[in-house]
Every structure is written in C-alpha cells, then in structure tokens.
Design an enzyme around this catalytic site. Structure first.
Site, PDB file in Angstrom:
ATOM      1  N   LYS A 142       0.858  -1.191   0.000  1.00  0.00           N
ATOM      2  CA  LYS A 142       0.000   0.000   0.000  1.00  0.00           C
ATOM      3  C   LYS A 142       0.890   1.235   0.000  1.00  0.00           C
ATOM      4  CE  LYS A 142      -1.640   3.013   2.645  1.00  0.00           C
ATOM      5  NZ  LYS A 142      -1.662   4.202   1.784  1.00  0.00           N
ATOM      6  N   GLU A 173       9.662   1.343  10.647  1.00  0.00           N
ATOM      7  CA  GLU A 173      10.738   2.306  10.350  1.00  0.00           C
ATOM      8  C   GLU A 173      10.103   3.674  10.490  1.00  0.00           C
ATOM      9  OE1 GLU A 173      13.822   1.680   9.794  1.00  0.00           O
ATOM     10  OE2 GLU A 173      13.730  -0.483   9.467  1.00  0.00           O
ATOM     11  N   CYS A 226      13.739  10.694   6.677  1.00  0.00           N
ATOM     12  CA  CYS A 226      13.654  10.270   8.080  1.00  0.00           C
ATOM     13  C   CYS A 226      14.960  10.472   8.817  1.00  0.00           C
ATOM     14  CB  CYS A 226      13.256   8.802   8.122  1.00  0.00           C
ATOM     15  SG  CYS A 226      14.286   7.786   7.048  1.00  0.00           S
TER      16      CYS A 226
HETATM   17  P1  NAD Z   1       2.458   8.562   7.533  1.00  0.00           P
HETATM   18  O1  NAD Z   1       2.709   7.828   8.814  1.00  0.00           O
HETATM   19  O2  NAD Z   1       1.455   9.636   7.531  1.00  0.00           O
HETATM   20  O3  NAD Z   1       1.999   7.532   6.394  1.00  0.00           O
HETATM   21  C1  NAD Z   1       2.779   6.416   6.040  1.00  0.00           C
HETATM   22  C2  NAD Z   1       1.870   5.382   5.382  1.00  0.00           C
HETATM   23  O4  NAD Z   1       0.934   4.892   6.343  1.00  0.00           O
HETATM   24  C3  NAD Z   1       1.031   5.920   4.222  1.00  0.00           C
HETATM   25  O5  NAD Z   1       0.947   4.940   3.209  1.00  0.00           O
HETATM   26  C4  NAD Z   1      -0.325   6.150   4.877  1.00  0.00           C
HETATM   27  O6  NAD Z   1      -1.397   6.101   3.975  1.00  0.00           O
HETATM   28  C5  NAD Z   1      -0.381   4.980   5.846  1.00  0.00           C
HETATM   29  N1  NAD Z   1      -1.297   5.143   6.986  1.00  0.00           N
HETATM   30  C6  NAD Z   1      -1.753   6.300   7.531  1.00  0.00           C
HETATM   31  N2  NAD Z   1      -2.598   6.031   8.556  1.00  0.00           N
HETATM   32  C7  NAD Z   1      -2.651   4.679   8.668  1.00  0.00           C
HETATM   33  C8  NAD Z   1      -3.335   3.785   9.543  1.00  0.00           C
HETATM   34  N3  NAD Z   1      -4.122   4.217  10.519  1.00  0.00           N
HETATM   35  N4  NAD Z   1      -3.159   2.458   9.376  1.00  0.00           N
HETATM   36  C9  NAD Z   1      -2.340   1.992   8.415  1.00  0.00           C
HETATM   37  N5  NAD Z   1      -1.680   2.786   7.548  1.00  0.00           N
HETATM   38  C10 NAD Z   1      -1.827   4.106   7.675  1.00  0.00           C
HETATM   39  O7  NAD Z   1       3.888   9.060   7.051  1.00  0.00           O
HETATM   40  P2  NAD Z   1       4.238   9.951   5.762  1.00  0.00           P
HETATM   41  O8  NAD Z   1       3.773  11.341   6.023  1.00  0.00           O
HETATM   42  O9  NAD Z   1       3.812   9.261   4.527  1.00  0.00           O
HETATM   43  O10 NAD Z   1       5.845   9.886   5.803  1.00  0.00           O
HETATM   44  C11 NAD Z   1       6.612  10.686   6.633  1.00  0.00           C
HETATM   45  C12 NAD Z   1       7.074   9.914   7.868  1.00  0.00           C
HETATM   46  O11 NAD Z   1       7.726   8.703   7.483  1.00  0.00           O
HETATM   47  C13 NAD Z   1       8.098  10.692   8.666  1.00  0.00           C
HETATM   48  O12 NAD Z   1       7.794  10.618  10.036  1.00  0.00           O
HETATM   49  C14 NAD Z   1       9.397   9.947   8.365  1.00  0.00           C
HETATM   50  O13 NAD Z   1      10.382  10.079   9.342  1.00  0.00           O
HETATM   51  C15 NAD Z   1       8.950   8.545   8.191  1.00  0.00           C
HETATM   52  N6  NAD Z   1       9.939   7.785   7.395  1.00  0.00           N
HETATM   53  C16 NAD Z   1      10.768   6.875   8.015  1.00  0.00           C
HETATM   54  C17 NAD Z   1      11.724   6.170   7.282  1.00  0.00           C
HETATM   55  C18 NAD Z   1      12.661   5.152   7.943  1.00  0.00           C
HETATM   56  O14 NAD Z   1      13.321   4.401   7.224  1.00  0.00           O
HETATM   57  N7  NAD Z   1      12.760   5.103   9.265  1.00  0.00           N
HETATM   58  C19 NAD Z   1      11.844   6.395   5.913  1.00  0.00           C
HETATM   59  C20 NAD Z   1      10.996   7.333   5.310  1.00  0.00           C
HETATM   60  C21 NAD Z   1      10.045   8.022   6.059  1.00  0.00           C
END
Ligand code: NAD
Length: 490
Positions: free
Chosen positions: A186, A261, A295
């Site tokens: 997803k 992550e 991140c």
């Molecule tokens: P997000 O948490 O808003 O969304 C991530 C994914 O989760 C999306 O596909 C979203 O649709 C889905 N999602 C949202 N609510 C959900 C729920 N209740 N249940 C299941 N899935 C759900 O994050 P974002 O804004 O897309 O990305 C930014 C964040 O990602 C930042 O905090 C960043 O640090 C983190 N990130 C971490 C890494 C790593 O390797 N540690 C890498 C990239 C980004």
C-alpha cells in the site's frame, strides 16, 4: 520533458493490481495525483478501500497456497534478478516518475532512488538459495535429531510513505519475496505512481499471480484494513511515529509480526579537527537532500562553539546558492515539498522557531521564481536545544545549528531525544570517531559521510525510531519464522 514511455504510462495508469490483474477499486472512486512542482494533477488512480484490501489479501494467500508457494529458491532468485534488470531497463522512466510525483530533483532520483532499488532486488535475489536452518546440538537425554527451518511468515502488508516511494517499497518487497512471502503493497496516497509502474514490471518479468499486489488508497481505509485483516501475518511499515504506534496497538489484536521504520531527529556533529570542507558539504547534504523530507535528515547540526560563527556563515552562503526549480528541470538542486498541507506544516515550524527565539539566518519563505508548486527555501536557524525545531521532526529543509563546548556534553545532548535513527560524526581522530559512534543511541552512525546506504547494510531505529531492521540478512530475520523439528530417534 516527460519521456514518451512515461507519458503513455500516465495515460493508462489507474487500476489497482490484485491477483495478477489490473482492476478498478470496488467503490469505483479515484484519487487525484498531483505534480508538486506545478500543483497540477498528473494522473487519477483508483482509490482502494477495505474491500480491495481484503481481495488483495485473499489473492496473496492463494498465491502462497498455489504457484508462488511452490516456486523453487532458484526460480525466486531468478525472478528477483529479472525485476532488478527490468528496473534498470526502465530507469529513466522511474526516475522521471519519482521526480514528477514526489518533487525530488530528477538528478537525485537517477543517482539514488532508482539504482538503489535495483541493487536491493539484485542483492536479495542471491538469498533464496542461501536461506538455511541448522542442526541443533541438544543435550536432552535420549537420541534426537533436531533442526530448524526458515519458513516464510506468510502474507505481508507493506505500508510505505511518500518520500522514497520506489526505494522503500523495494526495501520491503525484495526481502519478503526472497523469503517466499506474498505481499500487498500500500503506497502513500500522495505518491502511488511508481508502485503501479513496479506492478507492471512484476507482471512483465513473470511473478506468479498474487505474489505481489498493489493497492493504493488512504491509510485510514486500505492501511487500517490491512492491519486488521486476520489474513495478514506481518505488517512492515515505514512512516510517522504516531501511525506506527497505532499499527502496533492494532496488530496486537491478531498477533501480527510488525516491523516499524519511523521518524528521526538525527544529530550531525562536526568536531574541531574535521576536514571542514567535507564536513560543510556533507552537513548541507544531510540537511537538504530530498528537500529535507527524509527520516534520517541531519537536522540538528552540532558545531564547536569556537568555530560556530565561521561554520554558520559558510553554511548560509552555500544554502543561498542552492538552485530551486521544477523537479524535472536538469539544473534543479532542490525541488518543491510534496504537498500544500506539508508545506504549511513545515512553515508552521519555522514560525514557531522564530516565536521561540531561534535566530533565522537564511530562507524560511517561499520561492515563487522556482514555479507555482510547493517550494520552500532552504532554511537555517541558530537554535538552542529547547526550541521545537531542535526537538521535533520537521521533515523539511530546516536546519537547526547548535553550538557545543566539549565531547561529553555534545554526546549527552545528541542523545537527548526520543528518536534514534541515525547520526553523523565529522572528525579525523579515529579513536574519537569510534568512541562517539559507540556512545550515540542510533541505529546507524556515519563517520565522515552521510546517507551511506547499501542493500547489504542494516537499517532501522533505536527507541521511538522503530522496531526491527531492514536491509541485509537482518531484514530476512523479520520475514521468516523459525520452525524447530525434533526427531526422536528412540
Ligand atoms: P504517515 O505515517 O502519515 O503515512 C505512512 C503510510 O501509512 C502511508 O501509506 C499512509 O497512507 C499509511 N497510513 C496512515 N494512517 C494509517 C493507519 N491508521 N493504518 C495503516 N496505515 C496508515 O507518514 P508519511 O507522512 O507518509 O511519511 C513521513 C514519515 O515517514 C516521517 O515521520 C518519516 O520520518 C517517516 N519515514 C521513516 C523512514 C525510515 O526508514 N525510518 C523512511 C521514510 C520516512
């Protein structure tokens, strides 16, 4: 500027990929996908819902019980190799697609996102034929032959964010498939295009139906449904801490395996003996690569107090020279942020920084000359640890420069965060590098470099930055179950 093969893809893209077929969402709705460089729509993609998620999980299960589950290790490896090669054959389209949809400069997508994704599939293509159990030397009285098997966990839900859509999908798909799992991917609702392009490549190279499924949609709809579905055995999530926590809580209901992550607020420490040219260049890269939407961004830069004025002055000069522009334009060094709402969130942090007393040295505002999209100038603050911009993940091009006096103090301050994803150290003193690397609470520590990543490495966070590891053999441990078989030899 859009390669012709990509233009054709943008015309046909839309349906979900379930059980080896491209189909519309059950609800018939579509999501509008924007180009953040222009704020204009570029495609309409099916908006998956809970029914589509359930259908994809059933297709993945059928694949495990059918052709995919019977695929030999050699054949799994061959398919992963073919996928790596297909990504390379379509590298230009994929790089343009990431630039177009995420807003990252195409040069960066060519240099990082696409080759690293291909490398990931190639690295894991070598693993299916090498995943073994072992014979255990047990001491129980009697005669026994005891061995372990590494079996796939089952159906994996891979939920990914918008900042590296192709690369992060590959971090999950490659080890999951190498270990024999079936996957429902997803992608973020903001950036579903490269995942759907990858679905076409998966189909083209001949993966059995249902081994890989791609269901774009909102987190609240598709993501939540996948985490709740008893047919999903494991969730592999990359995204924010809040959503990661919600997933962990929800997954407890069905006792799913979970790897997370999450975010970071990574310290990057320049010591007084560092090669200053390299450290400055590296620190700008750490803060502003991918618009700072990363991140592991080195968003807290610690500099020696004595050299702080000189270092900040040079950083500010360099930041002014960064060329902002549309992500597909050849000379662009920094693109727009991913969306209007994200731009507003980052700008709110800049305002908060000023209100709290941090000193804005450069940037902070829009860049109208770069285009009509969601542009924000690279921003540098002289800050203190107590400021929100020094403590919270901004996820944009905002750097907090913090002065320090001695080693123990800087290590303590660097570790004073709930996060623990990555850290950078710049020094010529090897023993200092090793001592500080040991003392920092982070899953990855880079010495005299930043964002050094490789499929053979290990990637993941301490504390609030996550659970488990991706990449290398560490990833495989999270995509397999260990089964112990006892033979009582009588
Ligand atoms: P997000 O948490 O808003 O969304 C991530 C994914 O989760 C999306 O596909 C979203 O649709 C889905 N999602 C949202 N609510 C959900 C729920 N209740 N249940 C299941 N899935 C759900 O994050 P974002 O804004 O897309 O990305 C930014 C964040 O990602 C930042 O905090 C960043 O640090 C983190 N990130 C971490 C890494 C790593 O390797 N540690 C890498 C990239 C980004």
């Amino acid at each position: 500027m859009i390669p012709p093969r990509l233009a054709r893809f943008l015309e046909r893209v839309g349906p979900l990929y379930i059980g080896g077929a491209f189909e519309e969402a059950a609800g018939g709705e579509r999501i509008e996908v924007l180009d953040p460089s222009t704020a204009e729509p570029i495609a309409q993609v099916a908006r998956g819902g809970p029914e589509d998620a359930a259908r994809a999980v059933r297709a993945a299960r059928r694949a495990l019980e059918g052709a995919w589950g019977r695929t030999s290790p050699d054949e799994r490896g061959r398919l992963l190799f073919r996928l790596a090669e297909a990504i390379e054959a379509h590298a230009e389209e994929l790089a343009a697609l990431e630039a177009l949809n995420v807003g990252k400069p195409i040069g960066e997508a060519r240099m990082a996102d696409v080759p690293l994704a291909a490398q990931h599939f190639r690295y894991f293509a070598g693993w299916p034929t090498k995943l073994t159990g072992e014979v255990l030397p047990v001491s129980l009285p009697g005669r026994h032959h005891v061995f372990t098997r590494r079996e796939p966990v089952g159906v994996v839900a891979a939920i990914t964010p918008w900042n590296f859509p192709l690369l992060i999908a590959s971090w999950k798909l490659a080890p999951a498939l190498a270990a024999g799992n079936a996957v429902v991917l997803k992608p973020s609702e903001l950036t579903p295009l490269s995942a759907l392009y990858l679905a076409e490549l998966v189909e083209e190279v001949g993966f059995p139906a249902g081994a890989v499924n791609v269901v774009p949609g909102r987190g609240e709809d598709v993501g939540r449904a996948l985490v709740a579905d008893p047919g999903v055995d494991k969730v592999s999530f990359t995204g924010s801490v809040e959503v990661g926590q919600a997933i962990l809580r929800q997954a407890a209901e069905t006792m799913k395996r979970v790897t997370l992550e999450l975010g970071g607020k990574s310290p990057n420490i320049v010591f007084e003996d560092a090669d200053l040219e390299r450290a400055l260049k590296g620190s700008l890269f750490a803060a502003f690569f991918n618009q700072g939407e990363i991140c592991a961004a080195g968003s807290r830069l610690f500099v020696p107090r004595k050299a702080a004025a000189e270092i900040t002055e040079r950083l500010v000069e360099e930041a002014k020279r960064i060329r902002l522009g549309p992500a597909l334009a050849p000379g662009t060094q920094m693109g727009p942020l991913v969306s209007r709402s994200h731009l507003e969130r980052v700008r709110a942090y800049i305002e908060l920084g000023q209100k709290e007393g941090a000193e804005l040295l450069v940037g902070g505002g829009p860049a109208p000359e770069a285009g009509p999209g969601f542009f924000l100038r690279p921003t540098i603050f002289r800050a203190e640890d107590r400021h929100a911009i020094s403590r919270e993940e901004v996820f944009g091009p905002v750097l907090a420069v913090l002065a320090f006096d001695d080693l123990e103090e800087v290590v303590r301050r660097a570790n004073d965060t709930p996060y623990g994803l990555a850290a950078g150290i710049w020094t010529r003193d090897l023993s200092r590098a090793l001592r500080v690397a040991e003392a920092l609470g982070a899953g990855t520590v880079w010495v005299n470099g930043y964002y050094l990543l490789d499929a053979a490495g290990a990637w993941g966070g301490f504390r609030a930055s996550g659970l488990g590891r991706e990449m290398g053999r560490y990833a495989l441990e999270h995509y397999t179950e260990v089964k112990t078989v006892w033979l009582n030899l009588g």
